[in-house]
Design an enzyme around this catalytic site. Structure first.
Site, PDB file in Angstrom:
ATOM      1  N   ASP A  93       0.848  -1.196   0.000  1.00  0.00           N
ATOM      2  CA  ASP A  93       0.000   0.000   0.000  1.00  0.00           C
ATOM      3  C   ASP A  93       0.887   1.251   0.000  1.00  0.00           C
ATOM      4  O   ASP A  93       1.811   1.351   0.815  1.00  0.00           O
ATOM      5  CB  ASP A  93      -0.872  -0.055   1.271  1.00  0.00           C
ATOM      6  CG  ASP A  93      -1.977   0.980   1.299  1.00  0.00           C
ATOM      7  OD1 ASP A  93      -2.427   1.412   0.226  1.00  0.00           O
ATOM      8  OD2 ASP A  93      -2.402   1.343   2.427  1.00  0.00           O
ATOM      9  N   HIS A  94       0.621   2.189  -0.887  1.00  0.00           N
ATOM     10  CA  HIS A  94       1.354   3.464  -0.958  1.00  0.00           C
ATOM     11  C   HIS A  94       2.881   3.284  -0.984  1.00  0.00           C
ATOM     12  O   HIS A  94       3.604   3.853  -0.152  1.00  0.00           O
ATOM     13  CB  HIS A  94       0.974   4.384   0.215  1.00  0.00           C
ATOM     14  CG  HIS A  94      -0.437   4.870   0.143  1.00  0.00           C
ATOM     15  ND1 HIS A  94      -0.840   5.880  -0.697  1.00  0.00           N
ATOM     16  CD2 HIS A  94      -1.556   4.464   0.780  1.00  0.00           C
ATOM     17  CE1 HIS A  94      -2.141   6.076  -0.571  1.00  0.00           C
ATOM     18  NE2 HIS A  94      -2.602   5.219   0.315  1.00  0.00           N
ATOM     19  N   HIS A 188      -7.897  10.042   3.505  1.00  0.00           N
ATOM     20  CA  HIS A 188      -7.466   9.048   4.491  1.00  0.00           C
ATOM     21  C   HIS A 188      -7.831   9.468   5.916  1.00  0.00           C
ATOM     22  O   HIS A 188      -7.995  10.650   6.182  1.00  0.00           O
ATOM     23  CB  HIS A 188      -5.942   8.865   4.416  1.00  0.00           C
ATOM     24  CG  HIS A 188      -5.500   8.168   3.165  1.00  0.00           C
ATOM     25  ND1 HIS A 188      -4.778   8.797   2.189  1.00  0.00           N
ATOM     26  CD2 HIS A 188      -5.689   6.906   2.736  1.00  0.00           C
ATOM     27  CE1 HIS A 188      -4.537   7.933   1.208  1.00  0.00           C
ATOM     28  NE2 HIS A 188      -5.078   6.783   1.515  1.00  0.00           N
ATOM     29  N   GLY A 189      -7.903   8.487   6.803  1.00  0.00           N
ATOM     30  CA  GLY A 189      -8.042   8.788   8.222  1.00  0.00           C
ATOM     31  C   GLY A 189      -9.482   8.889   8.690  1.00  0.00           C
ATOM     32  O   GLY A 189     -10.426   8.582   7.952  1.00  0.00           O
ATOM     33  N   HIS A 220      -9.286   4.838  -2.504  1.00  0.00           N
ATOM     34  CA  HIS A 220      -8.614   4.908  -1.196  1.00  0.00           C
ATOM     35  C   HIS A 220      -9.515   5.681  -0.233  1.00  0.00           C
ATOM     36  O   HIS A 220     -10.539   6.223  -0.625  1.00  0.00           O
ATOM     37  CB  HIS A 220      -7.266   5.629  -1.343  1.00  0.00           C
ATOM     38  CG  HIS A 220      -6.201   4.757  -1.922  1.00  0.00           C
ATOM     39  ND1 HIS A 220      -5.095   4.388  -1.210  1.00  0.00           N
ATOM     40  CD2 HIS A 220      -6.100   4.157  -3.132  1.00  0.00           C
ATOM     41  CE1 HIS A 220      -4.344   3.602  -1.967  1.00  0.00           C
ATOM     42  NE2 HIS A 220      -4.927   3.454  -3.138  1.00  0.00           N
ATOM     43  N   SER A 223     -12.955   4.219   4.435  1.00  0.00           N
ATOM     44  CA  SER A 223     -13.562   3.791   5.702  1.00  0.00           C
ATOM     45  C   SER A 223     -14.850   4.568   5.938  1.00  0.00           C
ATOM     46  O   SER A 223     -14.975   5.729   5.528  1.00  0.00           O
ATOM     47  CB  SER A 223     -12.599   4.032   6.867  1.00  0.00           C
ATOM     48  OG  SER A 223     -11.647   2.988   6.932  1.00  0.00           O
ATOM     49  N   ASN A 263     -10.357   0.569  -0.284  1.00  0.00           N
ATOM     50  CA  ASN A 263      -9.371   0.498   0.803  1.00  0.00           C
ATOM     51  C   ASN A 263      -9.946   0.885   2.164  1.00  0.00           C
ATOM     52  O   ASN A 263     -10.506   1.981   2.325  1.00  0.00           O
ATOM     53  CB  ASN A 263      -8.213   1.456   0.508  1.00  0.00           C
ATOM     54  CG  ASN A 263      -7.314   0.963  -0.592  1.00  0.00           C
ATOM     55  OD1 ASN A 263      -7.646   0.029  -1.309  1.00  0.00           O
ATOM     56  ND2 ASN A 263      -6.157   1.592  -0.732  1.00  0.00           N
ATOM     57  N   ASP A 265      -8.745   0.973   6.190  1.00  0.00           N
ATOM     58  CA  ASP A 265      -7.757   0.814   7.262  1.00  0.00           C
ATOM     59  C   ASP A 265      -8.305   1.409   8.561  1.00  0.00           C
ATOM     60  O   ASP A 265      -8.368   0.739   9.598  1.00  0.00           O
ATOM     61  CB  ASP A 265      -6.446   1.502   6.860  1.00  0.00           C
ATOM     62  CG  ASP A 265      -5.342   1.280   7.886  1.00  0.00           C
ATOM     63  OD1 ASP A 265      -5.565   0.554   8.868  1.00  0.00           O
ATOM     64  OD2 ASP A 265      -4.253   1.851   7.722  1.00  0.00           O
ATOM     65  N   ARG A 269      -8.870   0.091  12.675  1.00  0.00           N
ATOM     66  CA  ARG A 269      -8.192   0.693  13.834  1.00  0.00           C
ATOM     67  C   ARG A 269      -9.207   1.093  14.903  1.00  0.00           C
ATOM     68  O   ARG A 269      -8.933   1.005  16.102  1.00  0.00           O
ATOM     69  CB  ARG A 269      -7.421   1.938  13.395  1.00  0.00           C
ATOM     70  CG  ARG A 269      -6.300   1.624  12.437  1.00  0.00           C
ATOM     71  CD  ARG A 269      -5.582   2.879  12.018  1.00  0.00           C
ATOM     72  NE  ARG A 269      -4.601   2.540  10.996  1.00  0.00           N
ATOM     73  CZ  ARG A 269      -3.492   3.217  10.762  1.00  0.00           C
ATOM     74  NH1 ARG A 269      -3.204   4.293  11.465  1.00  0.00           N
ATOM     75  NH2 ARG A 269      -2.651   2.833   9.829  1.00  0.00           N
TER      76      ARG A 269
HETATM   77  P1  13P Z   1      -9.030   4.856   5.341  1.00  0.00           P
HETATM   78  O1  13P Z   1      -8.165   5.774   6.139  1.00  0.00           O
HETATM   79  O2  13P Z   1     -10.305   5.533   4.925  1.00  0.00           O
HETATM   80  O3  13P Z   1      -9.280   3.572   5.989  1.00  0.00           O
HETATM   81  O4  13P Z   1      -8.241   4.548   3.974  1.00  0.00           O
HETATM   82  C1  13P Z   1      -7.233   3.577   3.933  1.00  0.00           C
HETATM   83  C2  13P Z   1      -6.453   3.597   2.675  1.00  0.00           C
HETATM   84  O5  13P Z   1      -6.758   4.249   1.702  1.00  0.00           O
HETATM   85  C3  13P Z   1      -5.245   2.757   2.641  1.00  0.00           C
HETATM   86  O6  13P Z   1      -4.508   2.932   1.475  1.00  0.00           O
HETATM   87  O1  G3H Z   2      -3.358   5.013   3.428  1.00  0.00           O
HETATM   88  C1  G3H Z   2      -2.684   4.765   4.426  1.00  0.00           C
HETATM   89  C2  G3H Z   2      -3.013   3.616   5.256  1.00  0.00           C
HETATM   90  O2  G3H Z   2      -4.106   3.899   6.080  1.00  0.00           O
HETATM   91  C3  G3H Z   2      -1.804   3.147   5.997  1.00  0.00           C
HETATM   92  O3  G3H Z   2      -1.544   3.911   7.117  1.00  0.00           O
HETATM   93  O4  G3H Z   2       0.899   4.396   6.892  1.00  0.00           O
HETATM   94  O5  G3H Z   2      -0.254   4.573   9.119  1.00  0.00           O
HETATM   95  O6  G3H Z   2       0.155   2.337   8.083  1.00  0.00           O
HETATM   96  P1  G3H Z   2      -0.088   3.797   7.861  1.00  0.00           P
HETATM   97 ZN    ZN Z   3      -4.602   4.932   0.705  1.00  0.00          ZN
END
Ligand code: 13P
Ligand code: G3H
Ligand code: ZN
Length: 327
Positions: A93-94, A188-189, A220, A223, A263, A265, A269
């Site tokens: 990822d990224h 994100h987040g 991406h 969530s 995606n 993440d 959490r």
């Molecule tokens: P969220 O922060 O919305 O879960 O997105 C995660 C993501 O894009 C990981 O690449």
């Molecule tokens: O897009 C990013 C993901 O949520 C990964 O987050 O770099 O904190 O593991 P992280």
């Molecule tokens: Zn992402």
């Protein structure tokens, strides 16, 4: 079974999206594998084919350096043995160019994301093209990104740079990437939208129309940041601000317009944080790491089942497996 995303996207395109879930530790890994097989409490439960789903397991650079990337690999290989019916891609990822090469050369990852979306268009194409050449030579597929998602801070959301449909078509043609992450209003987040904002499905429609038929898109920052979990965290001593995420009802609409990978993440959490906080709040005399872990794994498995239902991937594992076995 570890597969590339190509097979998964072909099966999903236009109908449903595959959940791409980040992992960092053992409890998340076990919960994730159980959930994708429709198991909840025990690894030994029978597979529930009504809810079982193919999935993408994502590893960020942060996850790779949290302990050591070799621990993640060993843990996932063990999960593949414990849960032999699983069908999943292992995705970076990224990635930067350097981490992409490391993942490609490891022989473990089936998919990498090169994120050069912060670079000017030509540079993004140039970097992505280099990664595509190295990846394809080893049978690994590449996700690239064009456009920029909003930042985590609410005031950065205003500077989101949505993906331009014509540029997307040009980017895919020049770079040779296998899938494209697009910016259509997510970020994100935990702090995504101020007020009620929806995905820019109008922009997505134009992107899909501009790209070759069947080309897989990725979303991406998807969530949903469920209020239930945020409230539970705060009730157990957390201090999360007022938040909202992507409306889960919009996942299928996005999937119908070519989004094959969604995606997630942050939601994982939140589940983790709520359970760990609640457990030790209720049992302040306890200090055993397994006490919250035992509650978290089934709770996370249940959450994955719910998410897969919203993505439309729940119940698709049997059909995907049949196709993979024929190939
Ligand atoms: P969220 O922060 O919305 O879960 O997105 C995660 C993501 O894009 C990981 O690449
Ligand atoms: O897009 C990013 C993901 O949520 C990964 O987050 O770099 O904190 O593991 P992280
Ligand atoms: Zn992402």
């Amino acid at each position: 079974m570890i597969v590339t995303t190509t097979e998964l996207f072909r099966h999903a395109y236009g109908k449903y999206a595959i959940g791409a879930y980040n992992i960092n530790n053992l409890e998340q890994t076990v919960g994730l594998f159980r959930g994708n097989l429709g198991k909840i409490k025990k690894n030994e439960e029978p597979v529930d084919w009504q809810t079982a789903a193919p999935f993408i397991l994502q590893i960020s650079r942060g996850a790779r350096s949290y302990t050591d990337k070799r621990f993640l690999e060993a843990m996932i290989r063990a999960a593949d043995e414990v849960f032999p019916e699983s069908v999943f891609a292992v995705h970076l990822d990224h990635g930067t160019e350097e981490t992409c090469y490391d993942a490609i050369d490891s022989g473990f990852y089936s998919s990498v994301m090169i994120d050069a979306s912060h670079e000017p268009f030509e540079k993004n194409v140039e970097i992505t093209k280099r990664v595509v050449e190295r990846a394809h030579a080893k049978g690994v597929v590449v996700e690239a990104e064009l456009g920029q998602l909003g930042g985590v801070e609410e005031d950065v959301v205003g500077s989101v740079c949505l993906t331009d449909p014509e540029q997307a078509a040009e980017f895919v043609r020049l770079s040779g990437c296998d899938s494209l992450a697009v910016a259509i209003g997510t970020s994100h987040g935990a702090y995504k939208f101020s007020g009620q904002q929806a995905l820019r499905l109008d922009v997505l429609k134009k992107i899909q129309a501009a790209l070759p038929e069947g080309f897989p898109l990725v979303m991406h920052g998807s969530s949903s940041v469920p209020k239930e979990w945020v409230d539970r965290i705060n009730a157990a001593g957390g201090k999360l601000g007022s938040t909202s995420g992507v409306n889960e009802k919009e996942y299928i609409g996005a999937a119908k317009q070519g989004v094959c990978k969604i995606n997630i993440d942050t939601d994982g959490r939140l589940v983790w944080c709520a359970i760990y906080r609640e457990t030790f709040l209720k049992q302040p005399e306890d200090f055993d790491p397994r006490t919250p872990g035992k509650v978290f794994m089934p709770a996370y498995a249940e959450y994955i089942i719910h998410k897969n239902k919203m993505l439309g991937s729940a119940g698709q594992l049997q059909s995907v497996t049949k196709i993979l076995k024929k190939a």
